[in-house]
Design a protein around this motif. Structure first.
Motif, PDB file in Angstrom:
ATOM      1  N   GLY A   1      53.556 -20.453  38.952  1.00 49.42           N
ATOM      2  CA  GLY A   1      52.211 -20.004  38.579  1.00 49.42           C
ATOM      3  C   GLY A   1      51.237 -19.906  39.733  1.00 49.42           C
TER       4      GLY A   1
ATOM      5  N   VAL B   1      52.767 -25.494  29.871  1.00 49.92           N
ATOM      6  CA  VAL B   1      52.106 -24.828  30.990  1.00 49.92           C
ATOM      7  C   VAL B   1      50.650 -25.264  31.011  1.00 49.92           C
ATOM      8  CG1 VAL B   1      51.575 -22.607  32.058  1.00 49.92           C
ATOM      9  CG2 VAL B   1      53.690 -22.872  30.739  1.00 49.92           C
TER      10      VAL B   1
ATOM     11  N   TYR C   1      47.654 -16.108  30.579  1.00 50.39           N
ATOM     12  CA  TYR C   1      46.585 -16.902  31.198  1.00 50.39           C
ATOM     13  C   TYR C   1      45.389 -16.017  31.489  1.00 50.39           C
ATOM     14  CZ  TYR C   1      48.692 -15.041  35.524  1.00 50.39           C
ATOM     15  OH  TYR C   1      49.212 -14.213  36.487  1.00 50.39           O
TER      16      TYR C   1
END
Ligand SMILES: CC(C)(COP(=O)(O)OP(=O)(O)OC[C@H]1O[C@@H](n2cnc3c(N)ncnc32)[C@H](O)[C@@H]1OP(=O)(O)O)[C@@H](O)C(=O)NCCC(=O)NCCS
Length: 281
Positions: A57, A165, A278
């Motif tokens: 990420g 996450v 996201y």
């Protein structure tokens, strides 16, 4: 425990009767065993937190996983569970009804603690005890952490294990980890919009799983889950054609959040697909 029992037995015998030669004989036989040090079972080590390979990420998010065999080890060992669960979590675990739900829940919680430990290692510079990172559910079922400085995070579980996450810099996060399974065209139509499926051929199980995983990750980012139709999140098979488009209840929720840009990261192998939605780039 066995030692204490032996001592208690001996004391009760001695207090009831005066010493006689039998008891002196008994004492001389068992005394050496009383002096053996009491052995406690060794405390199991807390597994080192690990992320999902292939789903990096960068500055946006960090992943944590609990593979299925690790979840099975947790489910088999109360001592191991005590190392990672808070008292409240351990009590909640005992209320879960089926073996599958217990395993899924444990995999998700262990993955959440792995992701949060990695997050705090990076932001605070030191490790935290997983049992202090208590994870509960909000009214919609989404995960929340007891620490006020915890980031937004999202949990998913599938046959491969649990995935969590956590987002950096105040990002909203949604994650989904799905096993690749064949889905009929009829089922695919229930969760897709026109234009999301290829017109000239059947979508492959991998393509449909990717599409489903993106939609579910976005619905979790919005905090809606399947309370909202997956058709309200429009993605396309070619992930290059982002951004996501929102409709109906998903659009209303997205607008209430200030219409943030939603990005997608994804990894897949032959068995499973993991998708992360996201906010921000
Ligand atoms: C969120 C949801 C889509 C996940 O379904 P799933 O594919 O079975 O499960 P996943 O393993 O991918 O994800 C489960 C996790 O999502 C998280 N989650 C549940 N509801 C959520 C929500 N509204 N927002 C964000 N995350 C949510 C939870 O952490 C859950 O794991 P946990 O219960 O062990 O903590 C589903 O649980 C849901 O929609 N719940 C809302 C209730 C509802 O309306 N259900 C109707 C079903 S038709």
């Amino acid at each position: 425990m066995v030692q204490y029992y032996r001592i208690a037995l001996l004391m009760s015998t001695l207090s009831r009767n005066a010493f006689n030669c039998h008891e002196i004989l008994l004492l001389s036989i068992i005394w050496p065993t009383l002096s053996v040090p009491i052995e406690h079972p060794a405390l199991p080590a807390v597994p080192e937190p690990a992320g999902l390979p292939g789903l990096e990420g960068g500055e946006a998010f960090i992943t944590g996983i609990c593979p299925r065999d690790q979840a099975a080890a947790l489910s088999a060992s109360q001592l191991l569970r005590q190392r990672i669960l808070s008292q409240v979590e351990a009590e909640h675990y005992r209320t879960l009804r089926t073996d599958k739900r217990r395993l899924d829940w444990l995999a998700g919680r262990a993955a959440a603690k792995a992701a949060l430990r990695l997050y705090f290692r990076k932001t605070l510079g030191h490790d935290l005890d997983p049992a202090t990172l208590e994870v509960a559910a909000n009214a919609q079922g989404g995960p929340v952490c007891s620490r006020p400085d915890a980031p937004a995070f999202s949990i998913s579980h599938c046959a491969a294990g649990g995935l969590c996450v956590a987002g950096f810099s105040g990002r909203l996060i949604g994650a989904d980890w799905e096993t690749v399974t064949p889905r009929t065209r009829g089922l695919a139509r229930l969760f897709t919009r026109e234009g999301e499926l290829p017109v000239d051929r059947e979508a492959s199980p991998l393509e449909l799983t990717r599409l489903w995983a993106v939609k579910e990750a976005v619905l979790k980012l919005l905090g809606l889950g399947l309370a909202c139709s997956p058709r309200d999140v429009e993605a396309v098979l070619a992930l290059g054609a982002q951004p996501i488009r929102f409709h109906g209840a998903a659009r209303a929720r997205w607008e209430s959040l200030g219409s943030p840009r939603v990005s997608i990261a994804m990894t897949d192998d032959t068995d499973s697909v993991a998708a992360v939605a996201y906010t921000g780039d």
